[in-house]
Write a protein that holds these residues in place. Structure first.
Motif, PDB file in Angstrom:
ATOM      1  N   THR A 136       0.816  -1.218   0.000  1.00 61.47           N
ATOM      2  CA  THR A 136       0.000   0.000   0.000  1.00 61.47           C
ATOM      3  C   THR A 136       0.850   1.268   0.000  1.00 61.47           C
ATOM      4  O   THR A 136       0.348   2.341  -0.296  1.00 61.47           O
ATOM      5  CB  THR A 136      -0.952   0.021   1.212  1.00 61.47           C
ATOM      6  OG1 THR A 136      -0.188  -0.154   2.401  1.00 61.47           O
ATOM      7  CG2 THR A 136      -1.984  -1.073   1.097  1.00 61.47           C
ATOM      8  N   ASP A 137       2.143   1.148   0.301  1.00 63.63           N
ATOM      9  CA  ASP A 137       3.025   2.317   0.263  1.00 63.63           C
ATOM     10  C   ASP A 137       3.596   2.562  -1.134  1.00 63.63           C
ATOM     11  O   ASP A 137       4.091   3.647  -1.424  1.00 63.63           O
ATOM     12  CB  ASP A 137       4.200   2.139   1.232  1.00 63.63           C
ATOM     13  CG  ASP A 137       3.750   2.157   2.678  1.00 63.63           C
ATOM     14  OD1 ASP A 137       2.686   2.739   2.961  1.00 63.63           O
ATOM     15  OD2 ASP A 137       4.449   1.564   3.514  1.00 63.63           O
ATOM     16  N   LEU A 138       3.574   1.552  -1.976  1.00 60.48           N
ATOM     17  CA  LEU A 138       4.243   1.666  -3.271  1.00 60.48           C
ATOM     18  C   LEU A 138       3.397   2.327  -4.347  1.00 60.48           C
ATOM     19  O   LEU A 138       3.919   3.014  -5.215  1.00 60.48           O
ATOM     20  CB  LEU A 138       4.677   0.283  -3.763  1.00 60.48           C
ATOM     21  CG  LEU A 138       5.762  -0.391  -2.929  1.00 60.48           C
ATOM     22  CD1 LEU A 138       6.083  -1.758  -3.514  1.00 60.48           C
ATOM     23  CD2 LEU A 138       7.010   0.469  -2.873  1.00 60.48           C
TER      24      LEU A 138
ATOM     25  N   GLY B 222      -4.400   2.996  -9.285  1.00 59.76           N
ATOM     26  CA  GLY B 222      -4.258   1.556  -9.408  1.00 59.76           C
ATOM     27  C   GLY B 222      -3.684   0.905  -8.181  1.00 59.76           C
ATOM     28  O   GLY B 222      -3.332  -0.262  -8.209  1.00 59.76           O
ATOM     29  N   GLY B 223      -3.595   1.675  -7.128  1.00 57.04           N
ATOM     30  CA  GLY B 223      -3.025   1.123  -5.902  1.00 57.04           C
ATOM     31  C   GLY B 223      -4.090   0.554  -4.996  1.00 57.04           C
ATOM     32  O   GLY B 223      -5.252   0.929  -5.074  1.00 57.04           O
ATOM     33  N   PRO B 224      -3.696  -0.358  -4.157  1.00 55.54           N
ATOM     34  CA  PRO B 224      -4.670  -0.970  -3.257  1.00 55.54           C
ATOM     35  C   PRO B 224      -5.003  -0.064  -2.085  1.00 55.54           C
ATOM     36  O   PRO B 224      -4.197   0.769  -1.687  1.00 55.54           O
ATOM     37  CB  PRO B 224      -3.937  -2.223  -2.784  1.00 55.54           C
ATOM     38  CG  PRO B 224      -2.490  -1.831  -2.826  1.00 55.54           C
ATOM     39  CD  PRO B 224      -2.362  -0.895  -3.999  1.00 55.54           C
ATOM     40  N   GLN B 225      -6.152  -0.245  -1.541  1.00 55.05           N
ATOM     41  CA  GLN B 225      -6.501   0.388  -0.276  1.00 55.05           C
ATOM     42  C   GLN B 225      -5.942  -0.504   0.824  1.00 55.05           C
ATOM     43  O   GLN B 225      -5.617  -1.676   0.587  1.00 55.05           O
ATOM     44  CB  GLN B 225      -8.020   0.491  -0.146  1.00 55.05           C
ATOM     45  CG  GLN B 225      -8.687   1.226  -1.292  1.00 55.05           C
ATOM     46  CD  GLN B 225      -8.366   2.705  -1.312  1.00 55.05           C
ATOM     47  OE1 GLN B 225      -8.368   3.336  -0.264  1.00 55.05           O
ATOM     48  NE2 GLN B 225      -8.072   3.248  -2.475  1.00 55.05           N
ATOM     49  N   ALA B 226      -5.823   0.048   2.008  1.00 56.70           N
ATOM     50  CA  ALA B 226      -5.206  -0.709   3.096  1.00 56.70           C
ATOM     51  C   ALA B 226      -5.888  -2.057   3.320  1.00 56.70           C
ATOM     52  O   ALA B 226      -5.230  -3.053   3.579  1.00 56.70           O
ATOM     53  CB  ALA B 226      -5.226   0.125   4.371  1.00 56.70           C
ATOM     54  N   GLY B 227      -7.194  -2.105   3.220  1.00 58.56           N
ATOM     55  CA  GLY B 227      -7.908  -3.345   3.489  1.00 58.56           C
ATOM     56  C   GLY B 227      -7.828  -4.378   2.381  1.00 58.56           C
ATOM     57  O   GLY B 227      -8.221  -5.533   2.564  1.00 58.56           O
TER      58      GLY B 227
END
Length: 195
Positions: free
Chosen positions: A146-148, A154-159
């Motif tokens: 999630t930091d990248l 297109g990035g994931p959410q924390a969950g």
């Protein structure tokens, strides 16, 4: 066109992106068993494979596949997260022949293997270094998935990460060419079943 490219392919997360920010128009996170149907779908829509790479993150290994199109440019990223204790992805080298070298390179550098690949011998490393994977990092050097990739590109959410890993653990990575869902000549097979 890019959203249509993955129509009917089950995704864990799908996000439209700004090409000016990320260079992508679409990013999709998939369970491992959906990678081959998605690749076959893109081949059937005349997308070409740019590259296959692996990113090591604190949650596991992220297989990253970039595709683009000559007639309707718009880069698509397929991403598959697999756990470190089971570093195996299904090969797409029988769908996109150009993936063969990329997958062997990923095996050399990260130790990720590709089920169903016909020749997983080292590509760049000497045979005596086959079990040395020079791009693996120590745990302290790893960043979270999630930091990248920023949210909204297109990035994931924390969950999402837990769901990605659960999908990987539930997956039975297909390893035989018998589950090919497309053909190497760019035509979508009637056998495509990406639902």
């Amino acid at each position: 066109m890019t959203l249509d490219a993955l129509r009917d392919v089950p995704v864990l997360r799908l996000e439209e992106c700004s090409p000016n920010v990320s260079g992508l128009t679409l990013a999709a996170y998939l369970a491992p068993e959906e990678l081959r149907p998605a690749a076959a779908k893109l081949l059937g829509k005349a997308y070409f494979l740019e590259d296959v790479s692996v990113v090591e993150v604190s949650e596991g290994f992220l297989g990253v596949y970039h595709f683009d199109h000559f007639d309707a440019p718009g880069r698509i990223a397929l991403r598959v997260l697999i756990p470190k204790d089971a570093p195996e992805l299904p090969t797409i080298s029988d769908i996109y022949q150009g993936a063969s070298w990329h997958e062997r390179e990923c095996r050399d550098f990260f130790g990720v293997t590709f089920a169903g690949h016909e020749n997983m011998t080292p590509l760049l490393l000497a045979a005596e270094d086959a079990e040395f994977h020079p791009l693996r990092k120590g745990d302290k050097a790893l960043k979270s998935l999630t930091d990248l990739v920023p949210d909204g590109e297109g990035g994931p959410q924390a969950g999402d990460v837990a769901a990605f890993l659960a999908a990987a653990e539930e997956s039975e990575a297909p390893g035989t060419p018998s589950d090919v869902t497309g053909s190497a000549d760019g035509h979508e097979s009637d056998e495509v079943s990406a639902t």
